[in-house]
Design an enzyme around this catalytic site. Structure first.
Site, mmCIF file in Angstrom:
data_model
loop_
_atom_site.group_PDB
_atom_site.id
_atom_site.type_symbol
_atom_site.label_atom_id
_atom_site.label_comp_id
_atom_site.label_asym_id
_atom_site.label_seq_id
_atom_site.Cartn_x
_atom_site.Cartn_y
_atom_site.Cartn_z
ATOM 1 N N HIS A 1 36.212 51.203 -18.573
ATOM 2 C CA HIS A 1 34.764 51.003 -18.479
ATOM 3 C C HIS A 1 33.965 51.750 -19.550
ATOM 4 O O HIS A 1 32.862 51.333 -19.896
ATOM 5 C CB HIS A 1 34.275 51.435 -17.089
ATOM 6 C CG HIS A 1 32.814 51.196 -16.852
ATOM 7 N ND1 HIS A 1 32.240 49.951 -16.954
ATOM 8 C CD2 HIS A 1 31.789 52.049 -16.540
ATOM 9 C CE1 HIS A 1 30.939 50.034 -16.690
ATOM 10 N NE2 HIS A 1 30.644 51.298 -16.454
ATOM 11 N N SER B 1 26.710 49.531 -19.395
ATOM 12 C CA SER B 1 26.805 49.418 -17.932
ATOM 13 C C SER B 1 25.414 49.165 -17.327
ATOM 14 O O SER B 1 24.774 48.186 -17.693
ATOM 15 C CB SER B 1 27.453 50.688 -17.378
ATOM 16 O OG SER B 1 27.845 50.519 -16.045
ATOM 17 N N ASP C 1 38.308 46.672 -17.438
ATOM 18 C CA ASP C 1 37.159 47.396 -16.876
ATOM 19 C C ASP C 1 37.205 47.316 -15.345
ATOM 20 O O ASP C 1 37.076 46.223 -14.777
ATOM 21 C CB ASP C 1 35.861 46.776 -17.400
ATOM 22 C CG ASP C 1 34.622 47.590 -17.060
ATOM 23 O OD1 ASP C 1 34.620 48.255 -16.009
ATOM 24 O OD2 ASP C 1 33.659 47.555 -17.839
#
Length: 353
Positions: A327, A201, A288
């Site tokens: 995610h 991320s 995601d």
């Protein structure tokens, strides 16, 4: 005689009218107030760019909250040592070092010196760069360390300055410098063992900043792994679920995206990959909700056509929506050990030849 009988009905109607009008009046007042807040927020963000910086980093969100970062064993990491390193004056960062499964028994009760020496054992090392919010003790992060450790990797991870128990103020430059410091600390102890960099991320932005710098000084890592990456912070902010209610607000970029740039935050993965020369693996779940799948795919397309990767493997691995990895749950994939074994085996081969 009939008139008095009408009075209760009239008074009831009047009462209902007043009550209904009062309810409508209160509702209208609430709508006007909410509209006022909705319009005020963009101006507040524009006037105080630091607000956007805080929303990008979310370092003040410490989840799980009641966790002693000095005791990784409380999270089931009985083969992990907690260190503190000092990248710069007035900056201290907390580090966890988890040894490979083969060393678990030997690691019990050992001190920091033993763990540092263990980096020189014949096992590859993964430097893990986490995303925003939380700490190095976040649940999904801990689960990934366990998976990687069971696959035979040392895992070294840390909290950037301003996160967890690390001291300092967060900034993109500072986060990148912290990562560089930890990488050099690992390389000074790992001998000839491969060192891989894994970013997740927001950590993918730190990872490409770091690897670009390493490639420029001709000390690249053995491979770069990007999990749920974006192209750059502006495109990610535009696509983030938080921006949905403002996405079509007049001047969205000026109000919300320019303050991020003003704060010196770019995390330009799409630019960085053009200067990176090492094997690259991108992992992204189609469902995601935080970093849209199309941004990871777009980054892969940029990297795959970049001249800097012409002698290196660039691979994109999607995870189908039905798997529900979203995610931060790609570590659950039973395919992950095979993906890493095949990819990192090839990257080691390319590195040594």
């Amino acid at each position: 005689m009939g008139k008095p009988k009408c009075r209760p009905y009239i008074s009831l109607i009047v009462h209902l009218y007043i009550r209904r009008y009062g309810l409508w009046f209160r509702l209208r007042k609430l709508i006007i107030w909410l509209l006022g807040v909705y319009i005020a927020i963009p101006f507040l963000v524009k006037l105080c760019p630091a607000i956007q910086a805080k929303l990008v980093f979310l370092n003040f969100v410490r989840v799980p909250y009641f966790i002693d970062l000095k005791r990784p064993q409380d999270q089931g990491l009985n083969h992990t040592c907690n260190y503190y390193l000092q990248p710069e004056e007035d900056v201290t960062i907390g580090v966890w070092h988890t040894v490979p499964a083969a060393l678990w028994k030997n690691a019990r009760g050992k001190d920091q010196l033993w763990f540092e020496d263990a980096l020189g054992s014949s096992h590859p090392v993964i430097l893990y760069l986490h995303g925003n919010a939380g700490t190095r003790g976040g649940d999904h992060r801990v689960e990934l360390y366990k998976v990687l450790s069971s696959l035979g990797y040392h895992v070294v991870t840390f909290d950037y300055r301003g996160w967890g128990d690390s001291i300092g103020s967060p900034s993109e430059r500072g986060m990148t410098y912290d990562a560089l410091h930890v990488f050099d600390w690992i390389k000074a102890r790992s001998g000839e063992n491969p060192v891989y960099i894994w970013g997740h991320s927001l950590g993918t932005g730190v990872a490409t900043n770091l690897v670009r710098r390493l490639c420029e000084r001709e000390t690249p890592p053995d491979a770069l792994i990007l999990e749920s990456p974006f192209t750059n912070i502006r495109e990610e902010a535009r696509s983030h679920p938080f921006s949905v209610i403002y996405r079509y607000f007049p001047g969205f970029d000026w109000f919300f995206l320019d303050p991020i740039t003003t704060s010196g935050i770019k995390f330009a993965n799409d630019e960085n990959v053009k200067y990176i020369s090492c094997s690259l693996l991108i992992l992204h779940a189609e469902d995601d909700p935080v970093v849209p799948f199309h941004l990871g795919k777009k980054l892969y397309n940029i990297a795959a056509t970049s001249r800097s990767f012409r002698d290196y493997k660039v691979q994109f691995v999607p995870f189908h929506t039905d798997l529900g990895y979203r995610h931060k749950y790609i570590y659950r994939s039973p395919e992950l050990p095979r993906i890493l074994r095949e990819f990192l085996g090839k990257s080691e081969h390319e590195h040594h030849h």
